[in-house]
Design a protein around this motif. Structure first.
Motif, mmCIF file in Angstrom:
data_model
loop_
_atom_site.group_PDB
_atom_site.id
_atom_site.type_symbol
_atom_site.label_atom_id
_atom_site.label_comp_id
_atom_site.label_asym_id
_atom_site.label_seq_id
_atom_site.Cartn_x
_atom_site.Cartn_y
_atom_site.Cartn_z
ATOM 1 N N SER A 1 0.829 -1.206 0.000
ATOM 2 C CA SER A 1 0.000 0.000 0.000
ATOM 3 C C SER A 1 0.861 1.253 0.000
ATOM 4 O O SER A 1 0.556 2.220 -0.704
ATOM 5 C CB SER A 1 -0.929 0.007 1.214
ATOM 6 O OG SER A 1 -1.861 -1.033 1.124
ATOM 7 N N LEU B 1 2.424 1.643 -3.562
ATOM 8 C CA LEU B 1 1.427 2.117 -4.525
ATOM 9 C C LEU B 1 1.019 3.559 -4.240
ATOM 10 O O LEU B 1 0.780 4.340 -5.159
ATOM 11 C CB LEU B 1 0.211 1.196 -4.526
ATOM 12 C CG LEU B 1 0.450 -0.179 -5.144
ATOM 13 C CD1 LEU B 1 -0.770 -1.073 -4.955
ATOM 14 C CD2 LEU B 1 0.800 -0.064 -6.606
ATOM 15 N N GLY B 2 0.942 3.921 -2.963
ATOM 16 C CA GLY B 2 0.654 5.313 -2.611
ATOM 17 C C GLY B 2 1.740 6.243 -3.113
ATOM 18 O O GLY B 2 1.457 7.352 -3.598
ATOM 19 N N LEU C 1 -4.794 -0.236 -4.732
ATOM 20 C CA LEU C 1 -5.123 0.138 -3.356
ATOM 21 C C LEU C 1 -6.538 -0.275 -2.964
ATOM 22 O O LEU C 1 -6.909 -0.220 -1.791
ATOM 23 C CB LEU C 1 -4.949 1.649 -3.168
ATOM 24 C CG LEU C 1 -3.515 2.159 -3.328
ATOM 25 C CD1 LEU C 1 -3.480 3.684 -3.277
ATOM 26 C CD2 LEU C 1 -2.626 1.580 -2.250
ATOM 27 N N ILE D 1 -5.201 3.508 -7.920
ATOM 28 C CA ILE D 1 -5.986 3.647 -6.699
ATOM 29 C C ILE D 1 -7.060 2.567 -6.630
ATOM 30 O O ILE D 1 -7.268 1.949 -5.582
ATOM 31 C CB ILE D 1 -6.617 5.059 -6.608
ATOM 32 C CG1 ILE D 1 -5.525 6.116 -6.435
ATOM 33 C CG2 ILE D 1 -7.617 5.135 -5.471
ATOM 34 C CD1 ILE D 1 -6.015 7.544 -6.603
#
Length: 156
Positions: free
Chosen positions: A15, A18-19, A132, A128
């Motif tokens: 996470s 990817l953020g 995510l 996203i």
């Protein structure tokens, strides 16, 4: 079934990675857009006028600059070539300080300068939503990017 600590750490790490990718995409979109948008948004004190396109090359179009108010007339200025610039067109522009380059102003110019951000929003929406798993946020981001791109297409 209980998840192990290493499994939770892996999920948090994914996470976070990817953020960071989403943040990188959005920052790159803003910076890419700001390079031309700053001349439109912060136009006070700059030379305003109109450009008549007399010729286009592979990368730029040229033509004379007709000033408005306190600007100086120039026989030849250049503007980045795009699908919205054709020989014979006349539109309002602002001169980039210290150069003979101009940027289109008004609503079409403003929207056109933010196109890279629209593309970045669409790409970020995929990450996203898919990576995510924040579907509502992804839909909002994707719709914002699509609206910006469609509004630019309509305005130009």
């Amino acid at each position: 079934m209980k998840r192990s600590t290493s499994h939770r750490a892996l999920l948090y790490g994914r996470s976070a990675a990817l953020g960071c990718v989403v943040l990188l995409l959005l920052v790159a979109g803003v910076l890419s857009s700001w390079s031309s948008a700053q001349h439109i948004v912060l136009a006070k004190g700059r030379e305003h006028g109109a450009m008549a396109v007399t010729g286009c090359g592979a990368d730029v179009c040229t033509g004379p600059f007709t000033p408005a108010e306190h600007a100086t007339a120039r026989p030849r200025v250049t503007i980045e070539r795009s699908v919205a610039v054709k020989k014979g067109d006349r539109f309002p522009v602002v001169v980039k300080p210290g150069t003979d380059e101009v940027v289109r102003t008004g609503v079409p110019g403003f929207l056109h300068s933010w196109v890279p951000l629209g593309g970045a929003l669409l790409l970020a929406a995929l990450i996203i939503g898919g990576g995510l798993r924040l579907t509502r946020t992804a839909w909002g981001t994707g719709i914002a990017g699509a609206v910006l791109l469609v509004a630019t297409f309509i305005a130009l």
